[in-house]
Design a protein around this motif. Structure first.
Motif, mmCIF file in Angstrom:
data_model
loop_
_atom_site.group_PDB
_atom_site.id
_atom_site.type_symbol
_atom_site.label_atom_id
_atom_site.label_comp_id
_atom_site.label_asym_id
_atom_site.label_seq_id
_atom_site.Cartn_x
_atom_site.Cartn_y
_atom_site.Cartn_z
ATOM 1 N N TRP A 91 33.598 -16.818 -1.626
ATOM 2 C CA TRP A 91 32.507 -16.919 -0.657
ATOM 3 C C TRP A 91 33.125 -16.792 0.727
ATOM 4 N N PHE A 92 32.503 -16.040 1.606
ATOM 5 C CA PHE A 92 32.941 -16.040 2.998
ATOM 6 C C PHE A 92 31.760 -15.773 3.916
ATOM 7 N N ARG A 93 31.864 -16.299 5.119
ATOM 8 C CA ARG A 93 30.809 -16.152 6.116
ATOM 9 C C ARG A 93 31.129 -14.938 6.993
ATOM 10 N N THR A 94 30.106 -14.141 7.217
ATOM 11 C CA THR A 94 30.281 -12.979 8.079
ATOM 12 C C THR A 94 29.610 -13.235 9.422
ATOM 13 N N ASP A 122 22.277 -16.353 3.532
ATOM 14 C CA ASP A 122 22.463 -17.113 4.770
ATOM 15 C C ASP A 122 23.718 -16.700 5.546
ATOM 16 N N GLY A 123 23.960 -15.410 5.657
ATOM 17 C CA GLY A 123 25.121 -14.932 6.395
ATOM 18 C C GLY A 123 26.433 -15.077 5.656
ATOM 19 N N ARG A 124 26.364 -15.394 4.374
ATOM 20 C CA ARG A 124 27.572 -15.498 3.553
ATOM 21 C C ARG A 124 27.510 -14.467 2.441
ATOM 22 N N LEU A 125 28.679 -13.998 2.047
ATOM 23 C CA LEU A 125 28.778 -13.038 0.947
ATOM 24 C C LEU A 125 29.617 -13.634 -0.167
ATOM 25 N N LEU A 126 29.191 -13.397 -1.394
ATOM 26 C CA LEU A 126 29.972 -13.781 -2.568
ATOM 27 C C LEU A 126 30.541 -12.496 -3.157
ATOM 28 N N VAL A 127 31.861 -12.417 -3.198
ATOM 29 C CA VAL A 127 32.544 -11.213 -3.659
ATOM 30 C C VAL A 127 33.356 -11.532 -4.899
ATOM 31 N N HIS A 128 33.226 -10.690 -5.918
ATOM 32 C CA HIS A 128 34.046 -10.793 -7.126
ATOM 33 C C HIS A 128 35.171 -9.775 -7.001
ATOM 34 N N ALA A 129 36.387 -10.244 -7.165
ATOM 35 C CA ALA A 129 37.553 -9.367 -7.125
ATOM 36 C C ALA A 129 38.171 -9.311 -8.511
ATOM 37 N N LEU A 130 38.559 -8.129 -8.934
ATOM 38 C CA LEU A 130 39.163 -7.932 -10.244
ATOM 39 C C LEU A 130 40.445 -8.740 -10.387
ATOM 40 N N ASP A 131 41.198 -8.834 -9.297
ATOM 41 C CA ASP A 131 42.457 -9.566 -9.302
ATOM 42 C C ASP A 131 42.574 -10.321 -7.982
ATOM 43 N N ALA A 132 43.239 -11.464 -7.999
ATOM 44 C CA ALA A 132 43.347 -12.315 -6.813
ATOM 45 C C ALA A 132 43.899 -11.591 -5.588
ATOM 46 N N PRO A 133 44.939 -10.739 -5.702
ATOM 47 C CA PRO A 133 45.431 -10.050 -4.506
ATOM 48 C C PRO A 133 44.379 -9.151 -3.838
ATOM 49 N N LEU A 134 43.413 -8.661 -4.595
ATOM 50 C CA LEU A 134 42.365 -7.833 -4.002
ATOM 51 C C LEU A 134 41.424 -8.663 -3.134
ATOM 52 N N ALA A 135 41.366 -9.965 -3.367
ATOM 53 C CA ALA A 135 40.484 -10.843 -2.597
ATOM 54 C C ALA A 135 41.143 -11.388 -1.334
ATOM 55 N N GLU A 136 42.443 -11.212 -1.207
ATOM 56 C CA GLU A 136 43.149 -11.741 -0.039
ATOM 57 C C GLU A 136 42.698 -11.026 1.233
ATOM 58 N N GLY A 137 42.385 -11.804 2.238
ATOM 59 C CA GLY A 137 42.005 -11.251 3.536
ATOM 60 C C GLY A 137 40.622 -10.638 3.590
ATOM 61 N N GLU A 139 37.902 -12.069 4.107
ATOM 62 C CA GLU A 139 37.091 -12.709 5.142
ATOM 63 C C GLU A 139 37.165 -11.966 6.462
ATOM 64 N N ASP A 140 38.244 -11.263 6.713
ATOM 65 C CA ASP A 140 38.426 -10.579 7.994
ATOM 66 C C ASP A 140 38.925 -9.158 7.743
ATOM 67 N N THR A 141 38.140 -8.378 7.033
ATOM 68 C CA THR A 141 38.539 -7.016 6.730
ATOM 69 C C THR A 141 38.367 -6.113 7.947
ATOM 70 N N ALA A 142 38.999 -4.961 7.879
ATOM 71 C CA ALA A 142 38.837 -3.969 8.948
ATOM 72 C C ALA A 142 37.398 -3.469 8.990
ATOM 73 N N PHE A 143 36.731 -3.458 7.838
ATOM 74 C CA PHE A 143 35.320 -3.063 7.809
ATOM 75 C C PHE A 143 34.504 -3.979 8.722
ATOM 76 N N GLN A 144 34.715 -5.274 8.551
ATOM 77 C CA GLN A 144 33.957 -6.250 9.331
ATOM 78 C C GLN A 144 34.279 -6.127 10.813
ATOM 79 N N GLN A 145 35.545 -5.916 11.150
ATOM 80 C CA GLN A 145 35.927 -5.775 12.551
ATOM 81 C C GLN A 145 35.268 -4.562 13.186
ATOM 82 N N GLN A 146 35.255 -3.433 12.465
ATOM 83 C CA GLN A 146 34.616 -2.234 13.001
ATOM 84 C C GLN A 146 33.115 -2.436 13.146
#
Length: 157
Positions: A91-94, A122-137, A139-146
């Motif tokens: 879960w992370f807030r955008t 409510d401004g939060r996203l729940l993301v499923h990642a196939l593997d834990a390293p894919l979920a790292e970072g 919360e602050d992806t380049a997509f979100q920054q752009q």
């Protein structure tokens, strides 16, 4: 909008002939009318300021690059270490304010291999990642920054 529908028609028809062009003109005109009158679409909403167009082009180029990188990572996970896969829900807030930008972020996460946006609430996203390293970072992806930069500019709708 009409030109985009017509080009899509020609691309999907598999060839350029008088018959395909005439049908394409008719269908494109009908779809353009439908989108404007019934759905209320306006081309200026999607394009607008030239800087906005350039920002969208950069965003989609970055998205394609990330899709390719994620695809290679998923292939490595599946073929090299198939028994060490550890799925993870995050879960992370955008900070994005508009629904359009939240949807773009959600779709971008889903389009990259190995991640899927399961829920938006409510401004939060729940993301499923196939593997834990894919979920790292995530919360602050380049997509979100752009998208934050695109959202904060004065030429938004």
């Amino acid at each position: 909008m009409f030109l985009l529908f017509f080009l899509l028609w020609l691309l999907l028809s598999g060839g350029v002939s008088l018959h395909a062009c005439l049908w394409g003109l008719a269908v494109s005109a009908l779809l353009t009318w439908f989108c404007r009158r019934v759905l209320g679409y306006d081309w200026r909403i999607f394009c607008g300021h030239p800087a906005r167009i350039w920002a969208l082009i950069r965003y989609f180029a970055h998205l394609v690059a990330e899709m390719l990188k994620a695809g290679l990572m998923v292939m490595k996970i599946i073929y090299v270490h198939p028994k060490k896969i550890t799925p993870k829900l995050v879960w992370f807030r955008t900070p994005l304010q508009t629904d359009r930008h939240k949807a773009m972020l959600s779709d971008s996460i889903t389009l990259t291999a190995g991640t899927i946006t399961v829920r938006s609430q409510d401004g939060r996203l729940l993301v499923h990642a196939l593997d834990a390293p894919l979920a790292e970072g995530i919360e602050d992806t380049a997509f979100q920054q752009q998208l934050e930069k695109m959202e904060g500019t004065q030429w938004r709708r």
